[in-house]
Design a protein around this motif. Structure first.
Motif, PDB file in Angstrom:
ATOM      1  N   PHE A   1      14.694  -1.080 -13.405  1.00  0.00           N
ATOM      2  CA  PHE A   1      13.706  -1.372 -12.371  1.00  0.00           C
ATOM      3  C   PHE A   1      14.327  -2.329 -11.355  1.00  0.00           C
ATOM      4  N   GLU A   2      13.965  -2.143 -10.089  1.00  0.00           N
ATOM      5  CA  GLU A   2      14.427  -3.053  -9.050  1.00  0.00           C
ATOM      6  C   GLU A   2      13.274  -3.951  -8.627  1.00  0.00           C
ATOM      7  N   LEU A   3      13.601  -5.120  -8.107  1.00  0.00           N
ATOM      8  CA  LEU A   3      12.598  -6.098  -7.696  1.00  0.00           C
ATOM      9  C   LEU A   3      12.512  -6.135  -6.175  1.00  0.00           C
ATOM     10  N   LYS A   4      11.329  -5.873  -5.661  1.00  0.00           N
ATOM     11  CA  LYS A   4      11.065  -6.028  -4.227  1.00  0.00           C
ATOM     12  C   LYS A   4      10.083  -7.186  -4.099  1.00  0.00           C
ATOM     13  N   ASP A   5      10.626  -8.362  -3.873  1.00  0.00           N
ATOM     14  CA  ASP A   5       9.852  -9.605  -3.860  1.00  0.00           C
ATOM     15  C   ASP A   5       9.646 -10.057  -2.411  1.00  0.00           C
ATOM     16  N   LEU A   6       8.406 -10.001  -1.945  1.00  0.00           N
ATOM     17  CA  LEU A   6       8.074 -10.358  -0.570  1.00  0.00           C
ATOM     18  C   LEU A   6       7.459 -11.752  -0.452  1.00  0.00           C
ATOM     19  N   THR A   7       7.481 -12.524  -1.522  1.00  0.00           N
ATOM     20  CA  THR A   7       6.874 -13.849  -1.509  1.00  0.00           C
ATOM     21  C   THR A   7       7.758 -14.842  -0.742  1.00  0.00           C
ATOM     22  N   LEU A   8       7.236 -16.060  -0.539  1.00  0.00           N
ATOM     23  CA  LEU A   8       7.983 -17.088   0.181  1.00  0.00           C
ATOM     24  C   LEU A   8       9.148 -17.653  -0.635  1.00  0.00           C
ATOM     25  N   ALA A   9       9.113 -17.452  -1.953  1.00  0.00           N
ATOM     26  CA  ALA A   9      10.212 -17.878  -2.827  1.00  0.00           C
ATOM     27  C   ALA A   9      10.700 -16.639  -3.587  1.00  0.00           C
ATOM     28  N   PRO A  10      11.442 -15.759  -2.901  1.00  0.00           N
ATOM     29  CA  PRO A  10      11.816 -14.496  -3.536  1.00  0.00           C
ATOM     30  C   PRO A  10      12.919 -14.645  -4.581  1.00  0.00           C
ATOM     31  N   ARG A  11      12.882 -13.709  -5.524  1.00  0.00           N
ATOM     32  CA  ARG A  11      13.938 -13.530  -6.526  1.00  0.00           C
ATOM     33  C   ARG A  11      14.213 -14.786  -7.367  1.00  0.00           C
ATOM     34  N   ILE A  12      13.142 -15.460  -7.777  1.00  0.00           N
ATOM     35  CA  ILE A  12      13.327 -16.592  -8.684  1.00  0.00           C
ATOM     36  C   ILE A  12      13.752 -16.031 -10.041  1.00  0.00           C
ATOM     37  N   PRO A  13      14.454 -16.811 -10.847  1.00  0.00           N
ATOM     38  CA  PRO A  13      14.962 -16.308 -12.127  1.00  0.00           C
ATOM     39  C   PRO A  13      13.883 -15.698 -13.031  1.00  0.00           C
TER      40      PRO A  13
ATOM     41  N   LEU B   1       0.195 -14.004  -6.779  1.00  0.00           N
ATOM     42  CA  LEU B   1      -0.966 -13.746  -7.624  1.00  0.00           C
ATOM     43  C   LEU B   1      -0.934 -12.399  -8.329  1.00  0.00           C
ATOM     44  N   PHE B   2      -0.259 -11.433  -7.765  1.00  0.00           N
ATOM     45  CA  PHE B   2      -0.235 -10.093  -8.361  1.00  0.00           C
ATOM     46  C   PHE B   2       1.055  -9.370  -7.989  1.00  0.00           C
ATOM     47  N   ALA B   3       1.327  -8.304  -8.725  1.00  0.00           N
ATOM     48  CA  ALA B   3       2.491  -7.453  -8.463  1.00  0.00           C
ATOM     49  C   ALA B   3       2.125  -6.031  -8.863  1.00  0.00           C
ATOM     50  N   TYR B   4       2.900  -5.105  -8.384  1.00  0.00           N
ATOM     51  CA  TYR B   4       2.702  -3.693  -8.715  1.00  0.00           C
ATOM     52  C   TYR B   4       3.923  -3.170  -9.445  1.00  0.00           C
ATOM     53  N   ILE B   5       3.697  -2.568 -10.605  1.00  0.00           N
ATOM     54  CA  ILE B   5       4.760  -1.856 -11.296  1.00  0.00           C
ATOM     55  C   ILE B   5       4.661  -0.422 -10.800  1.00  0.00           C
ATOM     56  N   MET B   6       5.723   0.036 -10.164  1.00  0.00           N
ATOM     57  CA  MET B   6       5.717   1.354  -9.536  1.00  0.00           C
ATOM     58  C   MET B   6       6.752   2.250 -10.205  1.00  0.00           C
ATOM     59  N   GLY B   7       6.463   3.535 -10.245  1.00  0.00           N
ATOM     60  CA  GLY B   7       7.409   4.475 -10.824  1.00  0.00           C
ATOM     61  C   GLY B   7       7.334   5.844 -10.170  1.00  0.00           C
ATOM     62  N   HIS B   8       8.488   6.453 -10.015  1.00  0.00           N
ATOM     63  CA  HIS B   8       8.579   7.841  -9.568  1.00  0.00           C
ATOM     64  C   HIS B   8       9.139   8.656 -10.732  1.00  0.00           C
ATOM     65  N   LEU B   9       8.373   9.642 -11.178  1.00  0.00           N
ATOM     66  CA  LEU B   9       8.825  10.529 -12.242  1.00  0.00           C
ATOM     67  C   LEU B   9       9.372  11.795 -11.606  1.00  0.00           C
ATOM     68  N   VAL B  10      10.618  12.119 -11.945  1.00  0.00           N
ATOM     69  CA  VAL B  10      11.320  13.245 -11.336  1.00  0.00           C
ATOM     70  C   VAL B  10      11.694  14.245 -12.420  1.00  0.00           C
TER      71      VAL B  10
END
Length: 190
Positions: free
Chosen positions: A36-48, A120-129
């Motif tokens: 999975f890849e992380l697409k973090d749009l918050t003000l403090a992106p990609r924290i550990p 406050l929230f995030a979305y787990i997204m998936g594409h099934l191929v």
């Protein structure tokens, strides 16, 4: 000779059809799940903590689908990195993801992303191929509130239900854990 009157022939045909049915029931559907890849749009992106959370989603989903009876196929991590021309590339290019999974011997491949627009929230997204023709057969989104591991797991279970619905329809998520609330511990008034 009338087959309706011949019990032996009826029995033989019954066994034959039962065997045909059994072969289909015991065939495992194979799925490769890419990192999975992380697409973090918050003000403090990609924290550990978010990087760790994102890395754990694949293992959680593999565990849920394996428990349901799916065969999980591994894709070489170096091959995955080589095929990924940039952020979101495999997520947006089903045909390339299908080629990766075909080399590994999978029937389906899931390309995933953790999309975090807020703290406050995030979305787990998936594409099934479907690997055989590179067609996107499922686009899934499961919302999670907060970053706790148990909440992420609930989002992964929701994703597994959606994937399974488009495939074999054999997955049953675990029941919610029951916690004793304040109302359960209070004495009844007489």
């Amino acid at each position: 000779m009338n087959p309706r009157n011949n019990a032996g022939l009826r029995h033989l045909f019954g066994v034959f059809f039962l065997c045909l049915f059994s072969v289909g029931v015991f065939a495992e559907t194979s799925i490769a799940i890419l990192d999975f890849e992380l697409k973090d749009l918050t003000l403090a992106p990609r924290i550990p903590a978010e990087i760790e959370r994102t890395a754990g989603i694949k293992a959680m989903l593999e565990g849920e689908l394996k428990r349901a009876g799916y065969k999980i196929v591994s894709v070489d991590l170096d091959a995955q990195h080589e095929a990924n021309a940039g952020f979101g590339y495999l997520f947006d290019h089903s045909d390339i993801a299908a080629e990766l999974a075909k080399k590994a011997g999978a029937e389906y491949v899931l390309v995933g992303r953790l999309h975090k627009p807020s703290f406050l929230f995030a979305y787990i997204m998936g594409h099934l191929v479907r690997v055989s023709d590179g067609q996107l057969i499922g686009n899934y989104i499961s919302e999670t509130k907060g970053g706790a591991k148990k909440l992420t797991l609930k989002g992964v279970e929701s994703l597994a239900v959606k994937i399974d619905k488009d495939l074999d329809n054999i997955y049953t998520p675990p029941p919610p854990s029951r916690k004793v609330g304040l109302s359960d511990t209070s004495e009844k008034k007489q």
